[in-house]
Design an enzyme around this catalytic site. Sequence first.
Site, PDB file in Angstrom:
ATOM      1  N   GLU A  59      18.647  93.559  12.764  1.00 54.73           N
ATOM      2  CA  GLU A  59      19.029  92.268  12.190  1.00 54.73           C
ATOM      3  C   GLU A  59      18.013  91.837  11.133  1.00 54.73           C
ATOM      4  O   GLU A  59      18.379  91.338  10.066  1.00 54.73           O
ATOM      5  CB  GLU A  59      19.122  91.213  13.303  1.00 54.73           C
ATOM      6  CG  GLU A  59      20.167  90.160  13.053  1.00 54.73           C
ATOM      7  CD  GLU A  59      20.413  89.309  14.306  1.00 54.73           C
ATOM      8  OE1 GLU A  59      21.483  89.467  14.912  1.00 54.73           O
ATOM      9  OE2 GLU A  59      19.530  88.516  14.684  1.00 54.73           O
ATOM     10  N   GLU A 101      18.543  93.771   8.069  1.00 57.55           N
ATOM     11  CA  GLU A 101      19.747  93.297   7.389  1.00 57.55           C
ATOM     12  C   GLU A 101      19.441  92.012   6.613  1.00 57.55           C
ATOM     13  O   GLU A 101      19.888  91.841   5.476  1.00 57.55           O
ATOM     14  CB  GLU A 101      20.844  93.052   8.425  1.00 57.55           C
ATOM     15  CG  GLU A 101      22.244  93.089   7.857  1.00 57.55           C
ATOM     16  CD  GLU A 101      23.298  92.740   8.910  1.00 57.55           C
ATOM     17  OE1 GLU A 101      22.979  92.755  10.117  1.00 57.55           O
ATOM     18  OE2 GLU A 101      24.428  92.434   8.505  1.00 57.55           O
ATOM     19  N   CYS A 136      23.715  87.767  18.128  1.00 62.01           N
ATOM     20  CA  CYS A 136      23.375  88.324  19.441  1.00 62.01           C
ATOM     21  C   CYS A 136      23.985  87.546  20.585  1.00 62.01           C
ATOM     22  O   CYS A 136      23.876  87.942  21.728  1.00 62.01           O
ATOM     23  CB  CYS A 136      21.865  88.391  19.607  1.00 62.01           C
ATOM     24  SG  CYS A 136      21.084  86.894  19.077  1.00 62.01           S
ATOM     25  N   SER A 174      25.487  88.574  10.862  1.00 64.81           N
ATOM     26  CA  SER A 174      24.918  89.911  10.909  1.00 64.81           C
ATOM     27  C   SER A 174      25.881  90.823  11.661  1.00 64.81           C
ATOM     28  O   SER A 174      26.583  90.387  12.572  1.00 64.81           O
ATOM     29  CB  SER A 174      23.584  89.838  11.659  1.00 64.81           C
ATOM     30  OG  SER A 174      23.250  91.105  12.156  1.00 64.81           O
ATOM     31  N   LYS A 234      29.017  87.619  28.203  1.00 62.53           N
ATOM     32  CA  LYS A 234      28.690  89.053  28.221  1.00 62.53           C
ATOM     33  C   LYS A 234      29.657  89.834  29.091  1.00 62.53           C
ATOM     34  O   LYS A 234      29.880  91.020  28.900  1.00 62.53           O
ATOM     35  CB  LYS A 234      27.257  89.261  28.713  1.00 62.53           C
ATOM     36  CG  LYS A 234      26.205  88.566  27.860  1.00 62.53           C
ATOM     37  CD  LYS A 234      25.535  89.506  26.896  1.00 62.53           C
ATOM     38  CE  LYS A 234      24.654  88.806  25.881  1.00 62.53           C
ATOM     39  NZ  LYS A 234      23.753  87.799  26.387  1.00 62.53           N
ATOM     40  N   GLU A 283      32.289  90.373  26.724  1.00 53.14           N
ATOM     41  CA  GLU A 283      31.840  91.234  25.630  1.00 53.14           C
ATOM     42  C   GLU A 283      31.898  92.716  26.025  1.00 53.14           C
ATOM     43  O   GLU A 283      32.364  93.553  25.256  1.00 53.14           O
ATOM     44  CB  GLU A 283      30.406  90.866  25.231  1.00 53.14           C
ATOM     45  CG  GLU A 283      29.910  91.626  24.012  1.00 53.14           C
ATOM     46  CD  GLU A 283      28.426  91.399  23.740  1.00 53.14           C
ATOM     47  OE1 GLU A 283      27.646  91.268  24.702  1.00 53.14           O
ATOM     48  OE2 GLU A 283      28.039  91.374  22.557  1.00 53.14           O
ATOM     49  N   GLU A 290      36.050  97.870  21.229  1.00 51.68           N
ATOM     50  CA  GLU A 290      35.179  98.551  20.270  1.00 51.68           C
ATOM     51  C   GLU A 290      33.841  98.953  20.885  1.00 51.68           C
ATOM     52  O   GLU A 290      33.085  99.708  20.297  1.00 51.68           O
ATOM     53  CB  GLU A 290      34.972  97.697  19.011  1.00 51.68           C
ATOM     54  CG  GLU A 290      34.244  96.375  19.205  1.00 51.68           C
ATOM     55  CD  GLU A 290      35.155  95.191  19.543  1.00 51.68           C
ATOM     56  OE1 GLU A 290      36.243  95.405  20.109  1.00 51.68           O
ATOM     57  OE2 GLU A 290      34.755  94.044  19.265  1.00 51.68           O
ATOM     58  N   CYS A 331      20.002  80.895  25.989  1.00 52.26           N
ATOM     59  CA  CYS A 331      20.389  81.593  27.223  1.00 52.26           C
ATOM     60  C   CYS A 331      19.723  81.014  28.468  1.00 52.26           C
ATOM     61  O   CYS A 331      20.229  81.195  29.567  1.00 52.26           O
ATOM     62  CB  CYS A 331      20.063  83.076  27.119  1.00 52.26           C
ATOM     63  SG  CYS A 331      20.825  83.848  25.694  1.00 52.26           S
TER      64      CYS A 331
END
Lengths: 611, 388
Positions: free
Chosen positions: A305, A308, A331, A351, A390, A393, A398, A535
């Site tokens: 990141e 980037e 993230c 990102s 998560k 996720e 993918e 978090c």
Amino acid sequence: MRLKYADNVIFRNYLKDQAKNMEQIALTIDNKKLTVEKGVTILQAARTIGIEIPTLCYFNLGDLQIENKPGGCRICVVEIEGRKNLAPACVTECATGMVVHTHNIRVLNARRTVLELILSDHPFDCLVCSKSGECELQSLAQKFGIREIHYQGEKSVYRKDTSPAIIRDIDKCIMCRRCEMMCNDFQTCGVLSAINRGFQSVVAPAFEMNLDHSTCTYCGQCVSVCPTGALTEQDHTRSVLNALADPTKTVVVQTAPAVRAALGEAFGLPAGSLVTGKMVAALRQLGFDYVFDTDFAADLTIMEEGSELLDRLTRHLKGDPHVKLPILTSCCPGWVNFFEHHFPEMIDIPSTAKSPQQMFGAVAKTYLADKIGLKRKDLVVVSIMPCLAKKYECTREEFSSDGNPDVDYALSTRELANLIKQANIGFTSLEDENFDDPMGESSGAAVIFGTTGGVIEAAVRTAYELHTGKELPKLDFEELRGLEFVRSATVDFDGLPIRIGIAHGLGNARKLLEEIKAGRSRYHAIEIMACPGGCIGGGGQPYTHGDINILKARQKAIYEEDKRKPLRKSHENPSIQRLYEEFLGTPLGEMSHHLLHTHYFDKTGEVIISE
Amino acid sequence: MEKRNLKKVDIIFDISECDYLAVLDKTILRDPDEVILDIIDSGLKGRGGAGFPTGLKWKFTKNEDSEIKYVICNADEGEPGTFKDREILDRVPEKVFTGMAICGFCIGAKEGYIYLRGEYNFLLEELKMKIDLFNKQIREKGLEFTIGIRSGSGAYICGEESALFESMEGYRGEPRNKPPYPTVAGYNWKPTVINNVETLVYVSMICRLGPDKFKELGTKDSRGSKVFSVSGDTPSAGIFELELGMPLNEFVEEFGDGDTKAVQVGGASGHCVPRKQFNETIIGFEGIPTGGSMMIFNSSRSMYNVLHDYLEFFTEESCGQCTPCRVGCQQLLKGIEAVKKGERKPAYLEELKKLALTMKVAAKCGLGQSVANPFNSIIDNFREEIIY
Ligand SMILES: Cc1cc2nc3c(=O)[nH]c(=O)nc-3n(C[C@H](O)[C@H](O)[C@H](O)COP(=O)(O)O)c2cc1C
Ligand code: SF4
Ligand code: SF4
Ligand code: SF4
Ligand code: SF4
């Protein structure tokens, strides 16, 4: 759709106007005389003299101004002399000369009747309810000594809704509306709201659709505040136990940064206790073959990141008109779901770096599998997360290869605590142990991923040094820290001022996104976390029951762990350097691109709003 | 107690006095405070059910310091057995508009809205046309006030003033916590006068003829007359304007079918008065107030069915927001069913009456608070019919 939060803003302003007048109010509560400022409620005033009035729908996350007080449950009713009716203490403001009785027999009888009514419409599932022991309704029933329900009308029955992250068992909903407040006022997702009328009223997605057909981000904040078992996480502990019991599987576990700052609470340790070493020891006792750290993957995230960010910045400085700035962190999967649903026109701005959980999974099932000589399918990756998003996720298509997911199961901090209890492990007396190699080493920069402001601070530590080639004079960026919802700071990259924005809570993120959309954003980089505090306040953390001090203690613990670490910058993590040397090549290189980056989808088409 | 004999009057629907523009001309030349004093002096109380003194409501709102204020005409009329507001809006809407404009003039509001019950949408087109014309006429007089109309969502609870504001703002129609009252923070959280359709018509009358004329009718606590919707076991169902303060027995003599056993005064949320209390019951704010609904039951009616219907209505129409009402209504309903079927002992009715009284003091709004009215009055007076 009109969101309720707009109204609340108006209402708050209204209250603020009222409060300008800092009059003192003298009143009597339970025969005690006291003086309070104008605008203080009876509930608050009573607390100042040590009188606790029971509440249920009321919820208040202190100075974060996340507040729910619909005055709906009527548990907190009190008697005010001269008024015919009882008044809800949570919303009734003190007035001069008021004489209040908070616990006389009339009040106690009314409260008991109200509680019995709630219980009369509630399944008696306590023995098998995942909220048991944490349920606020259960503890009220206990406190009131309810042994019998006098009313035996019907119980409302609804369809159970099971999504990859959250289970809605709405028979247990008591219409406190806390989830609605969280989802609308704070997260501005507009998924949950009261529907139907009368006895059939319930909080649900529009047209009583399932969550997975709504714009739900799976942030889990509704679960965090639900006082009963109506909203809980999708529990995967059984599947994990099965994997552990399967001799053909090698089970690898990773633990997210925020877990170590909260897990101890489940075992009676004070909030803010860091239990990293005990957590590792417990996971080993549970039978995980390798105990690794998501922090390792967080360092990897920063490499990608951060690079980037630098890449976009350099191109921007060179005058490339196609480069998108600000860059947004990616993230937090709750946040990713949010922009996919609510800002699909902006999916090329964040990102492309995967979240640490998914980077870990992708590397574990390739690099690690190779290293220990296993086939992908024989390796089970479990993650311990503060997060419910998560859970969703890791089910994204993918993030799998030939139908085999990079991360097989994501357990919440709460589920891990339950597993440890089930296994009868004496958590508090465990000796500290260390993470395994090669995916266990991490820097302080990775640890602070667990709190709002941490990801961007970690990114700055690395990007600064990569960009300037110089060593940072000072590692602690106090200006990026705190709990304020929207923060900004400018960091000097050796003459180049980098403007940084931070938001936690999706409603606050929305503000920054609207700015970008309107072309008014002044930032180069923005960090966004879906949950209050980041978090540390995730939807999978031990319940705080509205105690903001718990969040603050967790945040403090996170920064302490960072300070304690010998390594504090992601690019100096030797295990990460080795990973690039042996396997990945360079950040943003071909292999990294393939394993560590992703793309986003316009999800507006997935929402079904009527049958 | 002061009593009046039953007397039919013709004020509301009288169109001979319908030169509303003249009333307006006359009024806006005066000092707003004086107009408000007249309304206070007239003793006019709200005709929507709660009976709050209209002049005071206006005064409180006028005293609020705010650029933006609103006048709302409550035409949600959801109480079963009530249909007087529909008649008024159909036959003499200009009188309502005039009342609103006078209110706007007095309190300093520039906008007014009529919240029209969803079921009355057939009136909408016609009303809109008339409103446009009225808006134009008053603008020509230099009065800065515009009326708009909103169609309701079809829920009974949206007639409750704060739920009505929520509904107008585009949210689920649910009552708010009070205070703040509408006079301080109503529609859009701005100071608001909300009045029933009929209340506003009497305002026009008071401004035309003066408070003394209004006071000629009624009693000390219940000035003036009121439009009643008479329904049930009666040969003459319909709308009648009657002087306030009459004893119920005279009403029954006039409208009953000779076999009346009870009158439900004030609709589902009102009180059930049995025959033995007709003589001593005064219809007015000192006795039993009513939003206008008078349902007459003769001896062929089952009071169990009557109560059952009311409870079904409340169980469905509760907004569901607060526990006492959301769960309580349903418990009362299932409770009388269980007693009727013999599944629970008659003594359970006592338990249910206590529950209704708890709802009265602990529910969030008038809906839940008033279920005890029909429940306890029917159980007390027709206990046998409920059990057997
Ligand atoms: C459940 C409920 C329903 C109501 N429905 C109406 C209604 O349909 N029309 C009305 O004028 N007032 C209704 N009211 C009373 C209003 O809240 C409010 O008191 C009234 O509109 C004020 O006008 P007034 O002072 O002119 O009576 C209702 C109240 C409750 C609690
Ligand atoms: S998980 Fe988040 S977005 Fe989904 S319903 Fe709950 S609060 Fe709303
Ligand atoms: S689902 Fe839970 S938080 Fe939401 S209203 Fe019901 S009980 Fe309250
Ligand atoms: S802030 Fe953290 S816990 Fe919350 S959704 Fe994002 S990643 Fe998950
Ligand atoms: S009393 Fe009934 S209608 Fe009124 S707020 Fe409570 S649930 Fe809603």
